[in-house]
Design a protein around this motif. Structure first.
Motif, PDB file in Angstrom:
ATOM      1  N   UNK A 194       0.774  -1.234   0.000  1.00 12.11           N
ATOM      2  CA  UNK A 194       0.000   0.000   0.000  1.00 12.11           C
ATOM      3  C   UNK A 194       0.801   1.277   0.000  1.00 12.11           C
ATOM      4  N   UNK A 195       2.132   1.192  -0.133  1.00  8.64           N
ATOM      5  CA  UNK A 195       2.946   2.402  -0.120  1.00  8.64           C
ATOM      6  C   UNK A 195       3.469   2.782  -1.505  1.00  8.64           C
ATOM      7  N   UNK A 196       3.090   2.012  -2.515  1.00  9.92           N
ATOM      8  CA  UNK A 196       3.424   2.325  -3.915  1.00  9.92           C
ATOM      9  C   UNK A 196       2.137   2.343  -4.721  1.00  9.92           C
ATOM     10  N   UNK A 197       1.971   3.387  -5.535  1.00  7.68           N
ATOM     11  CA  UNK A 197       0.843   3.476  -6.456  1.00  7.68           C
ATOM     12  C   UNK A 197       1.353   3.171  -7.865  1.00  7.68           C
ATOM     13  N   UNK A 198       0.805   2.134  -8.488  1.00 10.32           N
ATOM     14  CA  UNK A 198       1.136   1.807  -9.873  1.00 10.32           C
ATOM     15  C   UNK A 198       0.150   2.522 -10.790  1.00 10.32           C
ATOM     16  N   UNK A 199       0.666   3.284 -11.732  1.00 12.21           N
ATOM     17  CA  UNK A 199      -0.166   4.031 -12.674  1.00 12.21           C
ATOM     18  C   UNK A 199       0.196   3.581 -14.088  1.00 12.21           C
ATOM     19  N   UNK A 200      -0.750   2.947 -14.761  1.00 10.26           N
ATOM     20  CA  UNK A 200      -0.531   2.432 -16.107  1.00 10.26           C
ATOM     21  C   UNK A 200      -1.302   3.286 -17.105  1.00 10.26           C
ATOM     22  N   UNK A 201      -0.706   3.524 -18.292  1.00  7.43           N
ATOM     23  CA  UNK A 201      -1.350   4.367 -19.287  1.00  7.43           C
ATOM     24  C   UNK A 201      -1.467   3.659 -20.631  1.00  7.43           C
ATOM     25  N   UNK A 202      -2.409   4.133 -21.434  1.00  3.37           N
ATOM     26  CA  UNK A 202      -2.631   3.567 -22.768  1.00  3.37           C
ATOM     27  C   UNK A 202      -1.488   3.893 -23.716  1.00  3.37           C
ATOM     28  N   UNK A 203      -0.587   4.774 -23.303  1.00  3.03           N
ATOM     29  CA  UNK A 203       0.593   5.082 -24.107  1.00  3.03           C
ATOM     30  C   UNK A 203       1.730   4.102 -23.852  1.00  3.03           C
ATOM     31  N   UNK A 204       1.481   3.086 -23.010  1.00  2.79           N
ATOM     32  CA  UNK A 204       2.459   2.013 -22.837  1.00  2.79           C
ATOM     33  C   UNK A 204       3.486   2.254 -21.766  1.00  2.79           C
ATOM     34  N   UNK A 205       3.107   2.942 -20.692  1.00  2.40           N
ATOM     35  CA  UNK A 205       4.046   3.225 -19.610  1.00  2.40           C
ATOM     36  C   UNK A 205       3.417   2.846 -18.274  1.00  2.40           C
ATOM     37  N   UNK A 206       4.225   2.241 -17.404  1.00  2.00           N
ATOM     38  CA  UNK A 206       3.835   1.987 -16.026  1.00  2.00           C
ATOM     39  C   UNK A 206       4.689   2.868 -15.128  1.00  2.00           C
ATOM     40  N   UNK A 207       4.040   3.789 -14.428  1.00  4.78           N
ATOM     41  CA  UNK A 207       4.719   4.662 -13.472  1.00  4.78           C
ATOM     42  C   UNK A 207       4.502   4.115 -12.069  1.00  4.78           C
ATOM     43  N   UNK A 208       5.527   4.232 -11.219  1.00  2.69           N
ATOM     44  CA  UNK A 208       5.402   3.815  -9.830  1.00  2.69           C
ATOM     45  C   UNK A 208       5.738   4.993  -8.921  1.00  2.69           C
ATOM     46  N   UNK A 209       4.766   5.339  -8.059  1.00  2.00           N
ATOM     47  CA  UNK A 209       4.885   6.489  -7.169  1.00  2.00           C
ATOM     48  C   UNK A 209       4.892   6.025  -5.717  1.00  2.00           C
ATOM     49  N   UNK A 210       5.719   6.653  -4.898  1.00  2.34           N
ATOM     50  CA  UNK A 210       5.721   6.350  -3.468  1.00  2.34           C
ATOM     51  C   UNK A 210       4.653   7.193  -2.779  1.00  2.34           C
ATOM     52  N   UNK A 211       3.925   6.560  -1.850  1.00  3.06           N
ATOM     53  CA  UNK A 211       2.857   7.207  -1.101  1.00  3.06           C
ATOM     54  C   UNK A 211       3.233   7.261   0.368  1.00  3.06           C
TER      55      UNK A 211
END
Length: 357
Positions: free
Chosen positions: A306-323
């Motif tokens: 629960x301390x990382x947010x995975x953000x996936x986009x239709x442009x083909x990228x997975x971003x990982x953010x710390x919360x």
């Protein structure tokens, strides 16, 4: 720069425990593990518009799409990725718009109905008539003991909760005044999150009573909600939309709705008083993510802790953010990964597409 063409990706989604992302492209389908980021499976037999995983098993549900589809949009293929063999094909009279699975049931969403199947042995069990549902909106609890199915009613804004194990309706509630844009269960199958076509308000209901527990305000400007996900213990909620902002809300007593009366008992009285109640009760986000890139579709989820947010986009990228789970605020980008799905890109299990920020 990514080698993916802007319209190369036709579909992407997280699996039930958010540990993987499945991607459908004009070439085929691809499965990526989120942590560590790895391309686990890739198959290129033509366009795929739906790739629904069953947790981390080898079973996937596939539906064709694109200029050179691998399958008809009216055919759902169950595929074994371990043996690279077809399990079976299911044929429908109209296009398959979405597929949801847990370990006991599979729900296939068509324009005006949802068909429920037993997973093992595979057989059709029940058919539900719904309102017109071109976006394939539906939610199936990943918990096969609380095997709840949420579908659109024929009345706009109304959600029906169906027991997919015992095959009977549990409850019905007018969740929003306008149409529904997104439905999502928590991992335990005890909470349902809903959003309307306006995308300004998110409501959380208890299951099966359909008591309204929380009201969260995403913003005042309308937006299309792309995904709503709970963290594992159901203490936080992650909402992504075409506003390029991901909102994280806390589900605690300080944010709980003032009136927790059962909306299912008063399901046809949603008017000005309900709107006024939302304005008084609604809570703003606890944390947020601002994407600095254009993306047609954005989907987000929590990692296991629960301390990382995975953000996936239709442009083909997975971003990982710390919360920061205590203080909230703006989340910090820590990693960026690109989905490698074209012929001239690295082989399976190559992780060189990772960028540390």
């Amino acid at each position: 720069n990514t080698n993916n063409q802007p319209n190369e990706i036709l579909y992407f989604n997280f699996n039930q425990d958010f540990s993987c992302v499945s991607v459908g492209s004009r070439q085929g389908f691809h499965i990526f593990k989120c942590d560590p980021f790895t391309l686990c499976h890739s198959q290129k037999d033509g366009g795929i518009g739906i790739v629904e995983m069953l947790f981390n098993t080898s079973l996937v549900a596939l539906v064709g799409a694109g200029d050179q589809p691998a399958l008809s949009t009216r055919v759902l293929r169950l595929w074994n990725t371990k043996t690279n063999t077809k399990v079976c094909d299911l044929n429908f009279l109209t296009s398959v718009l979405s597929v949801k699975m847990n370990k006991k049931r599979m729900a296939v969403v068509l324009e005006n109905k949802v068909q429920i199947f037993d997973i093992s042995p595979l057989k059709s069990l029940h058919s539900l008539d719904t309102g017109r549902n071109l976006k394939g909106i539906c939610a199936l609890s990943s918990n096969d003991k609380n095997c709840h199915l949420a579908v659109l009613d024929t009345q706009p804004g109304t959600v029906c909760i169906f027991d997919a194990l015992r095959l009977h309706q549990i409850s019905k509630v007018v969740a929003h005044k306008s149409g529904i844009s997104c439905l999502s269960f928590n991992a335990q199958g005890t909470l349902l999150a809903t959003s309307s076509d306006m995308g300004t308000v998110i409501r959380i209901f208890s299951i099966p009573a359909m008591t309204r527990l929380f009201v969260f305000r995403r913003g005042s400007i309308p937006a299309t909600i792309h995904s709503i996900t709970f963290n594992s213990p159901s203490t936080m909620l992650c909402v992504s939309s075409d506003s390029r902002t991901v909102h994280i809300f806390k589900l605690d007593e300080s944010n709980q709705a003032i009136s927790s009366s059962s909306d299912s008992q008063n399901q046809f009285s949603f008017g000005f008083s309900g709107m006024l109640s939302d304005m008084i009760e609604s809570s703003r986000n606890f944390a947020f993510i601002r994407l600095n890139v254009e993306a047609k579709t954005i989907k987000s989820s929590f990692n296991e802790t629960g301390d990382i947010i995975n953000v996936s986009t239709s442009e083909g990228v997975l971003y990982q953010y710390s919360l920061n789970t205590e203080l909230g605020g703006e989340c910090k980008l820590v990693k960026e990964h690109r989905f490698k799905i074209n012929d001239d890109e690295e082989d399976v299990n190559n992780t060189s597409s990772t960028k540390f920020v």
